[in-house]
Motif scaffolding. Structure first.
Motif, short mmCIF file in Angstrom:
data_model
loop_
_atom_site.label_atom_id
_atom_site.label_comp_id
_atom_site.label_asym_id
_atom_site.label_seq_id
_atom_site.Cartn_x
_atom_site.Cartn_y
_atom_site.Cartn_z
N VAL A 164 32.31 40.57 39.25
CA VAL A 164 33.18 41.72 39.47
C VAL A 164 34.30 41.67 38.45
CG1 VAL A 164 34.76 42.80 41.12
CG2 VAL A 164 32.68 41.69 41.94
N LEU A 165 34.53 42.78 37.77
CA LEU A 165 35.67 42.91 36.86
C LEU A 165 36.66 43.87 37.49
CD1 LEU A 165 34.21 43.33 33.25
CD2 LEU A 165 35.50 41.42 34.16
N LEU A 166 37.88 43.39 37.68
CA LEU A 166 38.93 44.25 38.19
C LEU A 166 39.82 44.65 37.03
CD1 LEU A 166 39.95 42.23 41.38
CD2 LEU A 166 38.38 44.16 41.22
N ASP A 167 40.06 45.92 36.87
CA ASP A 167 40.89 46.44 35.80
C ASP A 167 42.33 46.49 36.29
OD1 ASP A 167 42.07 47.74 33.68
OD2 ASP A 167 40.76 49.49 33.74
N LEU A 205 40.16 33.11 47.76
CA LEU A 205 38.74 32.93 47.45
C LEU A 205 38.43 31.78 46.51
CD1 LEU A 205 38.00 36.71 46.80
CD2 LEU A 205 37.52 35.44 48.90
N GLY A 206 39.46 31.12 45.98
CA GLY A 206 39.28 30.11 44.94
C GLY A 206 38.36 28.96 45.30
N ASP A 207 38.20 28.68 46.59
CA ASP A 207 37.31 27.60 46.96
C ASP A 207 35.85 28.06 47.05
OD1 ASP A 207 37.93 29.18 49.19
OD2 ASP A 207 37.57 27.54 50.59
N ARG A 208 35.62 29.37 47.01
CA ARG A 208 34.25 29.91 47.13
C ARG A 208 33.78 30.69 45.93
NH1 ARG A 208 34.85 33.42 52.12
NH2 ARG A 208 36.97 33.45 51.37
N LEU A 209 34.72 31.24 45.15
CA LEU A 209 34.37 32.06 43.99
C LEU A 209 35.17 31.60 42.77
CD1 LEU A 209 34.36 35.58 45.66
CD2 LEU A 209 32.37 34.26 44.95
N ARG A 210 34.67 31.92 41.60
CA ARG A 210 35.37 31.60 40.36
C ARG A 210 36.22 32.81 39.98
NH1 ARG A 210 34.02 31.94 34.70
NH2 ARG A 210 35.02 30.25 33.57
N ILE A 211 37.51 32.58 39.82
CA ILE A 211 38.45 33.64 39.46
C ILE A 211 39.00 33.29 38.08
CG2 ILE A 211 40.49 34.96 40.16
CD1 ILE A 211 38.36 34.83 42.40
N THR A 212 38.81 34.18 37.11
CA THR A 212 39.33 33.94 35.77
C THR A 212 39.66 35.29 35.14
OG1 THR A 212 38.93 32.77 33.68
CG2 THR A 212 37.04 33.87 34.67
N ILE A 253 35.53 37.93 38.65
CA ILE A 253 35.23 37.20 39.88
C ILE A 253 33.72 37.02 39.94
CG2 ILE A 253 35.41 37.20 42.39
CD1 ILE A 253 37.61 39.39 42.02
N CYS A 254 33.27 35.78 40.10
CA CYS A 254 31.83 35.52 40.16
C CYS A 254 31.55 34.25 40.95
CB CYS A 254 31.22 35.46 38.78
SG CYS A 254 31.79 34.10 37.75
#
Length: 174
Positions: free
Chosen positions: A45-48, A66-73, A82-83
């Protein structure tokens, strides 16, 4: 395509009505009513985020929730990516290297943003272009003096020169 048995195709799914209608960075855009209903092998997911303040605030909130379940960069100056934790460029690089029977130590990876950091760190030669954030430059073995695409060309020219000047070691007859 024949070597891998498939043609990779990235698709951008969007709920936003003001999203690009046909293309985003060369990838087709598919309008969907609900991103959670998308059935795909891999979805990022790309958030603009139109402002830096909004982006930084949103990143902190997403990482906390969500940092413990998804990768946020981040990807580029405006986007939050988000992936799945294994949906990284490093994972893709390692898998492609495995498919080609190449050890990741023999791969050069070039990047310019936080979503490239782990790939650069995992490559045999990690390169950050000049406009990459300092955190990305710190994990790179090399940093170009030119930004963006010009930096990529600079790194590839360096690689080309190195390959052309390399001489295989002589073996001793025993």
């Amino acid at each position: 395509h024949a070597e891998f048995g498939f043609a990779p195709k990235e698709i951008v799914y969007s709920e936003a009505q003001d999203a690009p209608r046909f293309d985003f960075n060369g990838m087709p855009v598919v309008q969907v009513a609900d991103l959670l209903a998308v059935q795909d092998d891999f979805v990022a997911v790309l958030l603009d985020c139109p402002t830096l303040q909004t982006k930084e605030s949103l990143i902190l909130g997403l990482q906390a929730d969500l940092g413990d379940r998804l990768r946020i960069t981040t990807s580029g100056p405006r986007y939050i990516e988000i992936c799945h934790p294994s949906g990284t460029k490093r994972s893709a690089m390692v898998e492609l290297a495995r498919m080609r029977k190449i050890h990741p130590e023999n791969v050069m990876a070039i990047g310019d943003n936080y979503n490239d950091e782990d790939m650069i760190e995992g490559a045999g030669v990690g390169v950050a272009v000049a406009n990459a954030p300092l955190a990305v430059q710190r994990v790179a073995a090399l940093r170009t003096t030119l930004p963006s695409g010009q930096g990529v060309v600079q790194a590839l020219r360096l690689l080309t020169r190195a390959v052309r000047s390399w001489r295989p070691p002589r073996t001793l007859a025993g």
